[in-house]
Design a protein around this motif. Structure first.
Motif, mmCIF file in Angstrom:
data_model
loop_
_atom_site.group_PDB
_atom_site.id
_atom_site.type_symbol
_atom_site.label_atom_id
_atom_site.label_comp_id
_atom_site.label_asym_id
_atom_site.label_seq_id
_atom_site.Cartn_x
_atom_site.Cartn_y
_atom_site.Cartn_z
ATOM 1 N N ALA A 97 49.206 32.275 38.636
ATOM 2 C CA ALA A 97 47.757 32.178 38.478
ATOM 3 C C ALA A 97 47.049 33.399 39.048
ATOM 4 C CB ALA A 97 47.250 30.921 39.201
ATOM 5 N N ALA A 98 45.789 33.535 38.633
ATOM 6 C CA ALA A 98 44.899 34.527 39.243
ATOM 7 C C ALA A 98 43.813 33.729 39.955
ATOM 8 C CB ALA A 98 44.289 35.427 38.171
ATOM 9 N N LEU A 99 43.702 33.936 41.268
ATOM 10 C CA LEU A 99 42.704 33.213 42.056
ATOM 11 C C LEU A 99 41.608 34.197 42.438
ATOM 12 C CD1 LEU A 99 42.075 30.490 43.577
ATOM 13 C CD2 LEU A 99 42.884 31.695 45.596
ATOM 14 N N GLY A 100 40.364 33.847 42.096
ATOM 15 C CA GLY A 100 39.264 34.779 42.327
ATOM 16 C C GLY A 100 38.224 34.241 43.285
ATOM 17 N N VAL A 101 37.566 35.142 44.001
ATOM 18 C CA VAL A 101 36.414 34.772 44.829
ATOM 19 C C VAL A 101 35.279 35.752 44.540
ATOM 20 C CG1 VAL A 101 37.722 33.770 46.744
ATOM 21 C CG2 VAL A 101 37.152 36.194 46.812
ATOM 22 N N LEU A 102 34.060 35.242 44.663
ATOM 23 C CA LEU A 102 32.879 36.096 44.640
ATOM 24 C C LEU A 102 32.383 36.188 46.075
ATOM 25 C CD1 LEU A 102 30.673 37.474 42.726
ATOM 26 C CD2 LEU A 102 29.364 35.376 43.086
ATOM 27 N N THR A 103 32.135 37.409 46.562
ATOM 28 C CA THR A 103 31.692 37.549 47.955
ATOM 29 C C THR A 103 30.447 38.427 48.042
ATOM 30 O OG1 THR A 103 32.787 39.614 48.623
ATOM 31 C CG2 THR A 103 34.138 37.620 48.648
ATOM 32 N N THR A 104 29.834 38.371 49.218
ATOM 33 C CA THR A 104 28.749 39.291 49.552
ATOM 34 C C THR A 104 29.360 40.582 50.099
ATOM 35 O OG1 THR A 104 28.625 38.640 51.856
ATOM 36 C CG2 THR A 104 27.344 37.327 50.275
ATOM 37 N N LEU A 105 28.486 41.508 50.453
ATOM 38 C CA LEU A 105 28.915 42.773 51.045
ATOM 39 C C LEU A 105 29.574 42.569 52.409
ATOM 40 C CD1 LEU A 105 28.865 45.876 50.860
ATOM 41 C CD2 LEU A 105 26.462 45.829 51.514
ATOM 42 N N ALA A 107 31.632 40.102 52.920
ATOM 43 C CA ALA A 107 32.853 39.341 52.601
ATOM 44 C C ALA A 107 32.714 37.839 52.815
ATOM 45 C CB ALA A 107 34.061 39.883 53.375
ATOM 46 N N GLU A 108 31.466 37.348 52.768
ATOM 47 C CA GLU A 108 31.289 35.892 52.804
ATOM 48 C C GLU A 108 31.582 35.358 51.404
ATOM 49 O OE1 GLU A 108 27.460 36.454 55.740
ATOM 50 O OE2 GLU A 108 27.654 37.278 53.733
ATOM 51 N N VAL A 109 32.436 34.318 51.342
ATOM 52 C CA VAL A 109 32.836 33.783 50.038
ATOM 53 C C VAL A 109 31.737 32.860 49.504
ATOM 54 C CG1 VAL A 109 34.518 32.339 48.832
ATOM 55 C CG2 VAL A 109 35.288 33.983 50.564
ATOM 56 N N ILE A 110 31.252 33.171 48.296
ATOM 57 C CA ILE A 110 30.187 32.386 47.663
ATOM 58 C C ILE A 110 30.769 31.389 46.669
ATOM 59 C CG2 ILE A 110 28.171 32.535 46.135
ATOM 60 C CD1 ILE A 110 27.773 35.404 47.188
ATOM 61 N N ALA A 111 31.822 31.792 45.965
ATOM 62 C CA ALA A 111 32.404 30.907 44.945
ATOM 63 C C ALA A 111 33.871 31.265 44.762
ATOM 64 C CB ALA A 111 31.660 31.080 43.622
ATOM 65 N N ARG A 370 40.041 36.861 49.115
ATOM 66 C CA ARG A 370 38.987 37.493 49.928
ATOM 67 C C ARG A 370 39.452 38.883 50.387
ATOM 68 N NH1 ARG A 370 37.862 37.084 55.602
ATOM 69 N NH2 ARG A 370 35.671 37.520 56.064
ATOM 70 N N GLY A 371 40.741 39.001 50.715
ATOM 71 C CA GLY A 371 41.286 40.306 51.084
ATOM 72 C C GLY A 371 41.108 41.315 49.954
#
Ligand SMILES: [Zn+2]
Length: 384
Positions: A97-105, A107-111, A370-371
């Motif tokens: 699988a490909a696991l994705g995160v959306l973060t702020t500048l 690195a806070e995970v939003i989704a 996140r990394g």
């Protein structure tokens, strides 16, 4: 899959000494202008000139609460980063699988979101990642950077020279994905990416030297010295996985007896305990069985913990870290086999040596993605 556009002007790099300013404020902000001129060695006038476009673009903001500035007789306004001024996507690619995160500048995970991979062809994986970026950023501000991490050997130009769980050799993956998205794309080794996340935004903040050992499908090692990641062409070869730790341990496919790979990867533990019980036993159950005194599980998990302690001792003896981070999805081994781990550590350390603090990291899979986002954040802030 068509080319995905993240919005006009999504990728607008910082220029010149702005990088250093942005970095100081990102990691330690809010900071007063006086503190910034000291840290970056700038005149007050140069600071004003450099920060003006960063304030106008919304990257920086003046926040109240500074001490009174004697020159103007009113409180100074320290500068801080606006974390939501830029968004980043991080994607960790595994065999399934490909696991994705959306973060702020910051690195806070939003989704978070995941896509199963129907096969391992680079085009299929790239399309799945583009879908993830599209979906994660749907209805949100533009994405500045996309970081992708894989287990394996990755060149500095983002070519996957060898992908452990994808059976890739010499795949120019950064270019393949870069042709599909407008955000800046960077591909890195997964352990390198997590090490940088701990370094910039985690338990490694403020430490000059630390190392990270990850336990899971494989064994990974990352090292920060003098506040800098040690990154060589050999990062990602999995060099520590074949250090021999137990002369009585099982053999690995390369013929080593009791190397890290056959002592405490998740597969090493589950396969030995499954065989003893004559049924498939999952990793968490293996640890539970050991905790509850099942003799075979206790033996396997205890030997794994002792071997891990010896590997931590070797890392500590050679690199003298201020702390050892333990991460990866198998990290609970360090709790269940705590006594054996400490015994293994003591056995290979000098009696007068101070044991290194061992800091357990969040084992959730989100941390890998996140990394990857942090690698993209670094590329933006440092202008790499
Ligand atoms: Zn081996």
């Amino acid at each position: 899959m068509g080319r995905f556009t993240t919005g006009a002007g999504a990728w607008r790099p910082l220029s010149g000494p702005s990088h250093q300013l942005a970095l100081e404020i990102l990691l330690d902000g809010p900071l007063s202008r006086a503190e910034l001129t000291r840290r970056v060695d700038l005149s007050a006038g140069s600071l004003t000139r450099l920060t003006k476009p960063m304030l106008e673009s919304g990257l920086l903001v003046e926040v109240p609460g500074g001490p009174t500035d004697p020159r103007v007789g009113r409180p100074s306004q320290p500068l801080d980063i606006v974390p939501t001024s830029h968004h980043f996507v991080g994607v960790k690619v595994t065999g399934d699988a490909a696991l994705g995160v959306l973060t702020t500048l910051r690195a806070e995970v939003i989704a978070t979101e995941e896509r199963k991979l129907p096969d391992h062809s680079p085009d299929t994986v790239a399309d799945a990642i583009v879908e993830l970026v599209h979906s994660l950023s749907d209805g949100r501000p533009q994405v500045t950077g996309l970081g992708i991490s894989v287990g394996g050997h990755v060149s500095s130009s983002g070519e996957v020279l060898h992908g452990d769980f994808l059976a890739w050799e010499d795949v120019p993956f950064q270019r393949i994905v870069g042709e599909r998205v407008d955000a800046q794309v960077v591909v890195a080794n997964d352990v390198t990416a997590v090490t940088e996340a701990i370094h910039w935004f985690g338990a490694g903040r403020g430490l000059s030297r630390f190392c990270l050992l990850t336990i899971g499908a494989g064994v990974g090692y990352g090292l920060v010295v003098h506040d800098k990641l040690v990154d060589t062409i050999e990062s990602g070869l999995g060099l520590v996985g074949h250090i021999r730790l137990d002369p009585d341990g099982p053999p690995c496919h390369r013929g080593h007896r009791g190397c890290a790979d056959v002592m405490f990867t998740t597969h090493a533990i589950t396969s030995q305990i499954s065989e003893a019980h004559g049924r498939q036993v999952g990793y968490d159950e293996c640890l539970d069985l050991a905790k509850n005194g099942d003799p075979e599980a206790r033996r396997v998990v205890g030997a794994a913990g002792y071997a891990l302690g010896r590997l931590i001792a070797a890392a500590s003896n050679f690199t003298m870290p201020e702390a050892v981070m333990l991460g990866g999805e198998g990290v609970q081994l360090a709790t269940v086999a705590q006594d054996e781990l400490q015994a293994g550590l003591r056995s290979d350390r000098h009696p007068s040596a101070v044991p290194p603090p061992i800091l357990l990291q969040d084992p959730s899979f989100t941390q890998w993605a996140r990394g990857a986002a942090v690698i993209a954040i670094q590329t933006f802030v440092l202008g790499k």
